[in-house]
Design a protein around this motif. Structure first.
Motif: not given
Length: 448
Positions: A173-176, A180-184, A189-196
């Protein structure tokens, strides 16, 4: 000069056992990742009590499988259910031989309608690719070996970083900047870390919550440094290669079953296709359990606890053999042996703290004077205070609380009888469930 094949190695040695048996073989650890950062005890404690960062980028073999027949070739040669396999989902892929013996398992991720990524020990990848080429399936392959075997060295195509432990969710949670979206479980799940762009695979190790983040190598350093920075206030601990090799003992996953490929005459062409200098020809066998017959080392997916993964609603190689074996009383059970701490110190530590123990040796498990099973992996688990041994034992000795002994030693091989008393020390042990970790056993897969 032609590259020697696995069959060449067997022929030259005289048998598969003569090729593979190596007393006192050291367990393989990826040299690219430090063996320890803060010490294996602190690193094990981190995923039990705090939060840990693990670098999985270098030790796995990746193979992309793409084409109109991608699903068909995987289904034809694996036990899994492909009718309910969503894009963005991952499964433990389990191929078996026609005799129903496991080849090995791997992690299979569905990246598109006709595209998959199979990762892990490369025996499963070899199996799929060989049968695809032989069977004329319309499918293409792209491979990236582990860093220890990548021709010419160089970087992996992908990075893999795991964030594990009770504080994993807080670090993520601190990093993003939020949850993150609820994931089974075992879904991406697709995520981005500062645009990456990254993919987050939800799963856990040794029963602890966590994610595995996967992305293109060009972003590896940035993602790693970000996790280290935001994790510092939480006491983030980097986990080295030694400690990383141990949670499978707690979670009940046997990482190195012997592929059941060495004796079937119909697989002679396959053995001639496989390189000698690969996992099938170079993964050593050792320990106090010795047999001159490699088939005594073969295992059924039922014995490994994979019965729930077997989908008999489709035809696949080995289906008839598994149907015949289902429910057989001769099948062994997977258990965790808790080795007596006093005996561990006496036998392994010479009456002192034995320190770090990691063994993939096959050690005899006995009751009275008789053989009742074999260890598959043993490791020091500091939070438990002893060595645990993930083992296969006869059903009548698999009840938790049963007392057995582990014969700790290195059989020299064909120069001595398999049942010879070589004076090896015995370690008392108590049978417990596998997975050993109660959370892993009962809770963390509940929302699959």
């Amino acid at each position: 000069m032609a590259t020697p094949s696995l069959q060449d190695g067997i022929d030259k040695s005289g048998s598969p056992i003569e090729l593979l048996w190596q007393p006192n073989a050291e367990p393989w650890l990826p040299e690219v990742v430090d063996r320890e950062f803060t010490g294996w005890r602190q690193e094990q404690a981190a995923w039990h009590e705090g939060v840990a960062l693990l670098n999985l980028s270098h030790h796995m073999f990746d193979m992309w499988i793409e084409g109109p027949d991608a699903t068909r070739v995987l289904a034809d040669h694996g036990v899994n259910n492909f009718e309910k396999f969503a894009i963005g989902q991952a499964k433990q892929y389990v191929p078996v031989t026609r005799d129903g013996n496991i080849v090995t398992d791997g992690i299979l991720a569905r990246e598109g309608e006709n595209k998959y990524l199979l990762s892990g020990i490369p025996a499963a990848q070899h199996w799929v690719q060989y049968h695809a080429e032989k069977g004329g399936y319309d499918v293409a392959f792209e491979t990236d070996p582990s860093s220890a075997f990548r021709p010419g060295g160089g970087d992996p195509k992908l990075f893999r970083y795991q964030i594990q432990g009770p504080l994993a969710a807080e670090l993520v949670q601190r990093a993003f900047g939020g949850p993150l979206p609820e994931t089974k479980f075992f879904h991406f799940t697709a995520v981005t870390l500062n645009g990456r762009p990254l993919r987050a695979l939800r799963h856990g190790m040794a029963g602890q919550a966590g994610f595995e983040f996967i992305g293109d190598w060009e972003h590896a350093a940035y993602v790693h440094e970000t996790f280290l920075k935001v994790g510092e206030p939480l006491g983030l601990v980097q986990v080295g290669a030694r400690a990383y090799a141990t949670p499978s003992v707690e979670s009940g996953w046997i990482p190195s079953p012997v592929p059941g490929i060495y004796t079937d005459p119909e697989l002679a062409d396959y053995r001639a296709w496989l390189p000698l200098f690969g996992i099938e020809g170079k993964r050593p066998l050792n320990g106090s359990y010795f047999s001159a017959d490699i088939e005594d080392y073969y295992v059924s997916p039922f014995e490994l606890g994979y019965g729930k993964l077997i989908h008999f609603g489709h035809d696949f190689v080995g289906r008839d053999a598994l149907l015949a074996a289902k429910g057989s009383e001769t099948l062994r059970k997977k258990v965790t042996l808790v080795l007596d701490p006093f005996d561990v110190r006496r036998v392994i530590g010479e009456d002192q703290d034995p320190g770090f123990v990691l063994s993939y040796a096959r050690h005899r498990v006995e009751s009275g004077d008789g053989l009742v099973g074999v260890t598959m992996q043993a490791a020091s688990i500091d939070p438990v205070g002893s060595v645990l041994a993930l083992s296969l034992v006869d059903a009548e000795h698999a009840t938790p609380g049963t007392e057995v002994t582990v014969v700790w030693g290195e059989h020299p091989g064909s120069g001595a009888a398999s049942e010879a008393d070589l004076g090896f020390p015995r370690i008392r042990a108590t049978v417990q469930a596998a997975p050993f970790n109660e959370h892993a056993r009962t809770l963390y897969r509940r929302d699959r």
